[in-house]
Motif scaffolding. Structure first.
Motif, PDB file in Angstrom:
ATOM      1  N   ASP A   4      20.002   2.903  12.688  1.00  0.00           N
ATOM      2  CA  ASP A   4      19.617   3.214  11.550  1.00  0.00           C
ATOM      3  C   ASP A   4      20.288   4.014  10.202  1.00  0.00           C
ATOM      4  OD1 ASP A   4      17.056   3.352  13.142  1.00  0.00           O
ATOM      5  OD2 ASP A   4      17.734   5.094  14.829  1.00  0.00           O
ATOM      6  N   VAL A   5      19.537   3.847   9.064  1.00  0.00           N
ATOM      7  CA  VAL A   5      20.647   4.407   8.429  1.00  0.00           C
ATOM      8  C   VAL A   5      19.663   5.963   7.866  1.00  0.00           C
ATOM      9  CG1 VAL A   5      21.004   1.890   6.813  1.00  0.00           C
ATOM     10  CG2 VAL A   5      19.190   2.678   6.387  1.00  0.00           C
ATOM     11  N   LEU A   6      18.470   6.054   8.330  1.00  0.00           N
ATOM     12  CA  LEU A   6      17.519   7.057   7.806  1.00  0.00           C
ATOM     13  C   LEU A   6      17.164   8.217   8.619  1.00  0.00           C
ATOM     14  CD1 LEU A   6      16.762   9.780   6.447  1.00  0.00           C
ATOM     15  CD2 LEU A   6      14.723   8.377   5.309  1.00  0.00           C
ATOM     16  N   ARG A  29      15.598   1.412   9.515  1.00  0.00           N
ATOM     17  CA  ARG A  29      17.076   0.580  10.538  1.00  0.00           C
ATOM     18  C   ARG A  29      17.596   0.073   8.471  1.00  0.00           C
ATOM     19  NH1 ARG A  29      12.974   0.093  13.599  1.00  0.00           N
ATOM     20  NH2 ARG A  29      12.538  -1.858  12.255  1.00  0.00           N
ATOM     21  N   ARG A  30      18.898  -0.088   8.798  1.00  0.00           N
ATOM     22  CA  ARG A  30      19.977  -0.663   7.961  1.00  0.00           C
ATOM     23  C   ARG A  30      18.431  -2.427   7.300  1.00  0.00           C
ATOM     24  NH1 ARG A  30      23.711  -0.097   5.843  1.00  0.00           N
ATOM     25  NH2 ARG A  30      24.312   0.902   7.482  1.00  0.00           N
ATOM     26  N   GLY A  31      18.077  -2.973   5.755  1.00  0.00           N
ATOM     27  CA  GLY A  31      17.795  -3.987   6.206  1.00  0.00           C
ATOM     28  C   GLY A  31      16.392  -3.696   6.122  1.00  0.00           C
ATOM     29  N   GLN A  32      15.495  -2.769   6.556  1.00  0.00           N
ATOM     30  CA  GLN A  32      14.076  -2.577   6.828  1.00  0.00           C
ATOM     31  C   GLN A  32      13.169  -2.005   5.599  1.00  0.00           C
ATOM     32  OE1 GLN A  32      13.348   0.502   9.890  1.00  0.00           O
ATOM     33  NE2 GLN A  32      11.043  -0.431  10.065  1.00  0.00           N
ATOM     34  N   ARG A  33      12.570  -2.260   5.270  1.00  0.00           N
ATOM     35  CA  ARG A  33      11.869  -1.788   3.749  1.00  0.00           C
ATOM     36  C   ARG A  33      10.206  -1.361   4.258  1.00  0.00           C
ATOM     37  NH1 ARG A  33      12.527  -6.708  -0.361  1.00  0.00           N
ATOM     38  NH2 ARG A  33      14.594  -7.046   0.013  1.00  0.00           N
ATOM     39  N   VAL A  34      10.284   0.335   4.756  1.00  0.00           N
ATOM     40  CA  VAL A  34       8.651   0.543   5.171  1.00  0.00           C
ATOM     41  C   VAL A  34       8.529   1.138   3.568  1.00  0.00           C
ATOM     42  CG1 VAL A  34       8.596   2.922   6.516  1.00  0.00           C
ATOM     43  CG2 VAL A  34      10.366   1.195   6.562  1.00  0.00           C
ATOM     44  N   ALA A  35       6.896   1.284   3.588  1.00  0.00           N
ATOM     45  CA  ALA A  35       6.302   2.074   2.624  1.00  0.00           C
ATOM     46  C   ALA A  35       5.914   2.688   3.650  1.00  0.00           C
ATOM     47  CB  ALA A  35       4.643   1.133   2.177  1.00  0.00           C
ATOM     48  N   PRO A 145      22.099  -1.416  -4.888  1.00  0.00           N
ATOM     49  CA  PRO A 145      22.040  -0.260  -4.205  1.00  0.00           C
ATOM     50  C   PRO A 145      21.925  -0.953  -2.372  1.00  0.00           C
ATOM     51  CG  PRO A 145      20.644   0.382  -5.257  1.00  0.00           C
ATOM     52  CD  PRO A 145      21.208  -1.015  -6.241  1.00  0.00           C
ATOM     53  N   ALA A 146      22.409  -0.483  -1.685  1.00  0.00           N
ATOM     54  CA  ALA A 146      22.078  -1.168  -0.813  1.00  0.00           C
ATOM     55  C   ALA A 146      20.740  -0.704  -0.175  1.00  0.00           C
ATOM     56  CB  ALA A 146      22.503  -0.289   0.400  1.00  0.00           C
ATOM     57  N   PHE A 147      20.851   1.306   0.157  1.00  0.00           N
ATOM     58  CA  PHE A 147      19.174   1.997  -0.142  1.00  0.00           C
ATOM     59  C   PHE A 147      18.284   2.384  -1.202  1.00  0.00           C
ATOM     60  CE2 PHE A 147      18.368   5.350   3.080  1.00  0.00           C
ATOM     61  CZ  PHE A 147      16.777   4.962   3.548  1.00  0.00           C
ATOM     62  N   VAL A 148      16.895   2.488  -1.298  1.00  0.00           N
ATOM     63  CA  VAL A 148      16.269   2.691  -2.706  1.00  0.00           C
ATOM     64  C   VAL A 148      15.102   3.438  -1.535  1.00  0.00           C
ATOM     65  CG1 VAL A 148      15.400   2.129  -4.508  1.00  0.00           C
ATOM     66  CG2 VAL A 148      17.509   0.753  -3.818  1.00  0.00           C
ATOM     67  N   MET A 149      14.804   4.230  -2.624  1.00  0.00           N
ATOM     68  CA  MET A 149      13.930   5.285  -1.983  1.00  0.00           C
ATOM     69  C   MET A 149      13.269   5.610  -3.751  1.00  0.00           C
ATOM     70  SD  MET A 149      15.085   8.305   0.350  1.00  0.00           S
ATOM     71  CE  MET A 149      15.609   9.217  -1.239  1.00  0.00           C
ATOM     72  N   THR A 177      17.893  -2.396   1.336  1.00  0.00           N
ATOM     73  CA  THR A 177      16.922  -1.315   2.420  1.00  0.00           C
ATOM     74  C   THR A 177      15.963  -0.220   2.159  1.00  0.00           C
ATOM     75  OG1 THR A 177      18.257  -0.896   3.652  1.00  0.00           O
ATOM     76  CG2 THR A 177      16.542   0.629   4.650  1.00  0.00           C
ATOM     77  N   LEU A 178      14.784   0.096   1.729  1.00  0.00           N
ATOM     78  CA  LEU A 178      13.703   0.069   1.324  1.00  0.00           C
ATOM     79  C   LEU A 178      13.339   1.684   1.444  1.00  0.00           C
ATOM     80  CD1 LEU A 178      12.974   0.263  -1.513  1.00  0.00           C
ATOM     81  CD2 LEU A 178      10.892  -1.874  -0.808  1.00  0.00           C
ATOM     82  N   LEU A 179      12.615   2.884   1.167  1.00  0.00           N
ATOM     83  CA  LEU A 179      11.642   3.852   1.719  1.00  0.00           C
ATOM     84  C   LEU A 179      10.687   3.612   0.427  1.00  0.00           C
ATOM     85  CD1 LEU A 179       9.919   5.659   2.915  1.00  0.00           C
ATOM     86  CD2 LEU A 179      11.666   7.787   1.956  1.00  0.00           C
ATOM     87  N   PHE A 180       9.534   3.479   0.671  1.00  0.00           N
ATOM     88  CA  PHE A 180       8.365   2.774  -0.799  1.00  0.00           C
ATOM     89  C   PHE A 180       7.750   3.891  -0.615  1.00  0.00           C
ATOM     90  CE2 PHE A 180       4.855  -0.847  -2.503  1.00  0.00           C
ATOM     91  CZ  PHE A 180       5.256   0.108  -3.839  1.00  0.00           C
TER      92      PHE A 180
END
Length: 231
Positions: A4-6, A29-35, A145-149, A177-180
């Motif tokens: 988990d990254v967040l 989680r690392r590498g997950q792209r969540v909308a 970047p590894a993680f973007v919001m 890894t993305l929170l979109f």
């Protein structure tokens, strides 16, 4: 299982007596792209500001695990006295990083994708809203970047340009890894692999759906046998 990254646990936020986030919990989680899909005014931007450290909250907690996120906001947040190129390269300048030849090539590719190659010496006041948003996107993603919001990052960008930008992200940053955040259902499967769907005008009790199934599930999602996330 990927790390988990967040972690967000029981996060709560009020504006005076008006609650916008109610005991919200989820994991990325690392590498997950969540909308994150919710109606306008449901608190999506507030959540991003909280996670970015720009807004206070009233309860719960959140934790980033070995990943400081890059945040791309709805508004471009460009410096008016800087050119397009100066705005894009500002993070490198602030961190005293000299871009490598590979990074310069990557920068040129981004300019081509965003159709900004002829505008690098223009100032923000000389650009359209969509062009300014593209500058902000390049600035946020250029350093890989590894993680973007992202908070509604395509709202001023046309469909063809949006498609080209998303395809470029997919091709050049497959491990991102993305929170979109979005309220446009068609954007979800373009960039995300799963979606947290909020049915009401408050961020609470999201339904977690695989992105390819989202648009099919959306019309009857309240009655569909979908799992509410409790992670």
């Amino acid at each position: 299982m990927k790390q988990d990254v967040l972690k967000v646990d029981a996060l709560t936020k009020y504006y005076d007596a008006h609650q916008v986030i109610n005991h919200l919990s989820f994991r990325i989680r690392r590498g997950q792209r969540v909308a994150l899909y919710a109606p306008s005014g449901a608190g999506k931007t507030t959540l991003i500001k909280i996670l970015a450290g720009l807004e206070t909250y009233d309860g719960g907690r959140f934790e980033f695990n070995d990943a400081t996120p890059m945040t791309i906001f709805q508004e471009p947040r460009l410096f008016a006295y800087m050119t397009v190129e100066e705005n894009i390269l500002l993070p490198f300048r602030l961190h005293k990083i000299t871009p490598s030849s590979e990074m310069w090539q990557y920068y040129q590719r981004w300019l081509d994708v965003c159709e900004l190659s002829a505008y690098t010496h223009h100032f923000p006041w000389q650009l359209s809203g969509g062009m300014k948003q593209k500058v902000a996107l390049i600035r946020g993603l250029l350093g890989r970047p590894a993680f973007v919001m992202m908070d509604e990052p395509f709202q001023s960008i046309g469909q063809d340009s949006k498609k080209a930008i998303i395809e470029h992200i997919q091709a050049t940053q497959p491990e991102l890894t993305l929170l979109f955040v979005t309220h446009i259902a068609a954007e979800v499967p373009m960039l995300a692999d799963s979606v947290l769907y909020f049915q009401d005008g408050i961020l609470e009790n999201p339904v977690e759906i695989a992105a390819p199934d989202f648009q099919l599930a959306l019309p009857g999602v309240a009655a569909a046998p979908l799992q509410r996330t409790n992670r």
